[in-house]
Every structure is written in C-alpha cells, then in structure tokens.
Design an enzyme around this catalytic site. Structure first.
Site, short mmCIF file in Angstrom:
data_model
loop_
_atom_site.label_atom_id
_atom_site.label_comp_id
_atom_site.label_asym_id
_atom_site.label_seq_id
_atom_site.Cartn_x
_atom_site.Cartn_y
_atom_site.Cartn_z
N ASP A 12 0.82 -1.22 0.00
CA ASP A 12 0.00 0.00 0.00
C ASP A 12 0.86 1.26 0.00
O ASP A 12 1.97 1.26 0.52
CB ASP A 12 -0.91 -0.03 1.24
CG ASP A 12 -2.07 0.94 1.12
OD1 ASP A 12 -2.30 1.49 0.02
OD2 ASP A 12 -2.75 1.15 2.14
N GLY A 13 0.32 2.32 -0.59
CA GLY A 13 0.97 3.64 -0.50
C GLY A 13 1.58 4.14 -1.80
O GLY A 13 2.23 5.18 -1.81
N GLY A 15 0.05 5.41 -4.37
CA GLY A 15 -0.61 6.66 -4.76
C GLY A 15 -0.07 7.84 -3.96
O GLY A 15 0.25 8.90 -4.52
N HIS A 29 2.73 3.27 -9.03
CA HIS A 29 2.62 1.81 -9.22
C HIS A 29 3.86 1.28 -9.95
O HIS A 29 4.36 0.20 -9.65
CB HIS A 29 1.36 1.45 -10.01
CG HIS A 29 0.09 1.81 -9.30
ND1 HIS A 29 -0.12 1.52 -7.97
CD2 HIS A 29 -1.04 2.45 -9.72
CE1 HIS A 29 -1.33 1.95 -7.61
NE2 HIS A 29 -1.89 2.53 -8.65
N GLU A 59 -12.22 -4.82 -5.60
CA GLU A 59 -12.75 -3.46 -5.43
C GLU A 59 -11.96 -2.44 -6.25
O GLU A 59 -12.44 -1.34 -6.52
CB GLU A 59 -12.72 -3.06 -3.95
CG GLU A 59 -13.73 -3.80 -3.07
CD GLU A 59 -13.38 -5.25 -2.76
OE1 GLU A 59 -12.18 -5.60 -2.77
OE2 GLU A 59 -14.32 -6.06 -2.55
N ARG A 63 -11.61 2.07 -9.47
CA ARG A 63 -10.69 3.21 -9.65
C ARG A 63 -10.85 3.76 -11.08
O ARG A 63 -11.40 3.09 -11.94
CB ARG A 63 -9.25 2.74 -9.42
CG ARG A 63 -9.03 2.35 -7.99
CD ARG A 63 -7.58 2.11 -7.67
NE ARG A 63 -7.43 1.85 -6.25
CZ ARG A 63 -6.31 1.96 -5.57
NH1 ARG A 63 -5.20 2.31 -6.20
NH2 ARG A 63 -6.26 1.71 -4.29
N LEU A 123 10.86 -20.78 -4.54
CA LEU A 123 9.91 -19.84 -3.93
C LEU A 123 8.59 -19.99 -4.68
O LEU A 123 8.58 -20.08 -5.91
CB LEU A 123 10.43 -18.40 -4.09
CG LEU A 123 9.45 -17.28 -3.71
CD1 LEU A 123 9.26 -17.20 -2.20
CD2 LEU A 123 9.95 -15.91 -4.20
N GLU A 199 0.41 -13.42 12.17
CA GLU A 199 0.94 -12.25 12.87
C GLU A 199 0.85 -11.08 11.89
O GLU A 199 1.13 -11.25 10.70
CB GLU A 199 2.41 -12.48 13.25
CG GLU A 199 2.61 -13.54 14.30
CD GLU A 199 2.02 -13.14 15.65
OE1 GLU A 199 2.16 -11.97 16.04
OE2 GLU A 199 1.39 -14.01 16.29
C1 FPP Z 1 -1.95 0.13 -3.32
O1 FPP Z 1 -1.50 1.47 -3.37
C2 FPP Z 1 -1.40 -0.60 -4.46
C3 FPP Z 1 -2.14 -1.14 -5.47
C4 FPP Z 1 -3.60 -1.06 -5.51
C5 FPP Z 1 -1.49 -1.82 -6.60
C6 FPP Z 1 -0.26 -2.58 -6.27
C7 FPP Z 1 0.37 -2.98 -7.52
C8 FPP Z 1 1.69 -3.00 -7.79
C9 FPP Z 1 2.74 -2.69 -6.79
C10 FPP Z 1 2.17 -3.34 -9.15
C11 FPP Z 1 1.71 -4.66 -9.71
C12 FPP Z 1 2.24 -5.83 -9.00
C13 FPP Z 1 2.85 -6.93 -9.51
C14 FPP Z 1 3.05 -8.09 -8.61
C15 FPP Z 1 3.34 -7.05 -10.88
P1 FPP Z 1 -2.57 2.61 -3.51
O2 FPP Z 1 -2.70 2.96 -4.95
O3 FPP Z 1 -3.86 2.20 -2.86
O4 FPP Z 1 -1.86 3.76 -2.71
P2 FPP Z 1 -2.57 4.94 -1.92
O5 FPP Z 1 -3.38 4.31 -0.81
O6 FPP Z 1 -1.43 5.72 -1.40
O7 FPP Z 1 -3.40 5.69 -2.90
#
Ligand code: FPP
Length: 233
Positions: A12-13, A15, A29, A59, A63, A123, A199
C-alpha cells in the site's frame, strides 16, 4: 521462533508516494514494481518458501479507468520482462482471485507463466489479482453445495481443513505473517479466513520506498513474537 513459511503483503501507498512527488498514481505503481522485485529477492535470501502479494483487489475495478488499464499493462510488462527471472530463480508463479475476469491478453500471459514455472519450488510467488476474500468464500460455498448435491462431499464431515481445499489458496499453507505498508491497519478483504492466526506487521513506509532491510526487519520482528494459537505459553 523460526522464520515464517508464508509471508503475505498488502503493498500500500503507491498513490501517496506519487502524490508527494507531484507524479501520476501510475508512476507510483511503476515504482512499486521495483519494490516487488526487491522483495522477491529478499524472500529468497531469507529462505522464505511462500510469498503472496496483493496486487489488485476486486474493489480496485472502481478506480479511474486510466489507473485500472495502467495497472493491467504494468502487470503484462512484469510478466513479459520477468518470466526469465522467475525461471532462472526456480520461482513458481501462482495466482489467487478471479483471473478469468481479467483482460484476455493478461489472463493468457498469466496462464502461460504459471505453466512455464509449474515445476519450481525455490519460492512460490502468489499474486492476488481480482481477489476478494469474500468472493473467494462465496465461490467455495457454491462449489461445496454443488459437491454435496452430487454426493461427492459429505456435509457432516465438512471441517475447516476440508473447506480450505475449496479456497483459491488450497495449495498454500496459511500465512504466518501479513505485512502492510504505508501505515494503514486494515486487512482490506485479503486472506480473511487464512489469516486467522497470522501475525500482523505494519510499516509506515510507502510501498515504493520499502526495501530489503525493511523486509528483513519485519521477518526479524516475527521471530521474536510468541504465537499461541489459542493455547497458553
Ligand atoms: C496500493 O497502493 C497498491 C495497489 C492497488 C497496486 C499494487 C500494484 C503494484 C505494486 C504493481 C503490480 C504488481 C505486480 C506483482 C506485478 P494505492 O494505490 O492504494 O496507494 P494509496 O493508498 O497511497 O493511494
């Protein structure tokens, strides 16, 4: 305590990382993909056999279209560019979630990568895509009812281990450690049943800034915890 066998991460994070730099969410991303690669390496170094990453929740379709399309093409690129890396490192790729609902090209690329890495076991990398724990449970219940009607399942004998064989995670052990980045304290519809005794570790670091030493710190903290599974110490 020993190192966790299965680590699952809510990345997360992205954005907020991008916003702080006046960049587009997609740039966040994109940077997040670099962390994905670092964390895969760190998992191998730490000898963790199962790593699961929450890349796209059911969900997330809500977006903006631009972000959804961007995430799909990042995923496509990742699979195209990194397939060789997965093979070289003997990493088996798996997915959880309703991947049949993804764009056809993405779906086919995933299936191809899964097929080409099926025999590996250094893995097991599972990517949660179009995943929702609640939908996963609904799908499992439907299959259970169907099997019960067809008499291939005895409802009297249904228990959690049996139910778990109907979940997308049927070939994975339950997660021992759930990491969430960016300082949020939620599970967000991720592995709700499977994390009954996991955990939970939260890091204030945004996913694009999360690195191998943050990952190792989470693992080390896990080893200090006492897990009682409802028992006493
Ligand atoms: C959450 O951050 C992240 C996502 C919804 C997407 C995560 C995807 C990737 C890291 C790339 C794709 C992954 C692979 C395995 C190829 P957010 O957009 O909700 O951030 P925010 O809460 O700060 O807006």
């Amino acid at each position: 305590m020993e190192i966790p066998k299965h680590v699952a991460i809510i990345m997360d994070g992205n954005g907020r990382w991008a916003k702080e730099r006046n960049l587009t969410r997609l740039a966040g991303h994109n940077e997040g993909i670099k962390t994905v690669k670092k964390v895969i390496e760190a998992a191998i170094k730490n000898k963790i056999p199962y790593l699961t990453l929450y890349a796209f929740s059911s969900e997330n379709w809500n977006r903006p279209k631009e972000e959804v399309n961007g995430l799909m093409s990042l995923l496509n690129n990742f699979l195209e560019k990194e397939l060789q890396l997965l093979i070289e490192n003997k990493i088996q790729l798996k997915t959880i979630g309703r991947i049949q609902e993804l764009p056809k090209a993405t779906y086919q690329r995933i299936e191809d990568a899964k097929e080409k890495t099926a025999g590996f076991n250094q893995l097991t990398l599972t990517i949660a895509l179009n995943y929702s724990s609640q939908n996963e449970i609904v799908d499992a219940v439907k299959d259970i009812v169907k099997d019960a009607k067809e008499n291939t399942l005895s409802i009297e004998e249904l228990d959690y281990p049996k139910l778990a064989t109907y979940l997308d995670t049927k070939d994975l052990p339950d997660p021992d450690l759930i990491i969430r980045t960016s300082g949020e304290y939620r599970l967000s519809n991720f592995l709700l049943l499977q994390s009954a005794y996991a955990e939970i570790y939260t890091s204030p670091i945004y996913w694009p800034d999360f690195n191998q030493s943050h990952f190792t710190k989470a693992i080390n903290q896990f080893t200090q915890r006492e897990r009682r599974f409802g028992n006493i110490s």
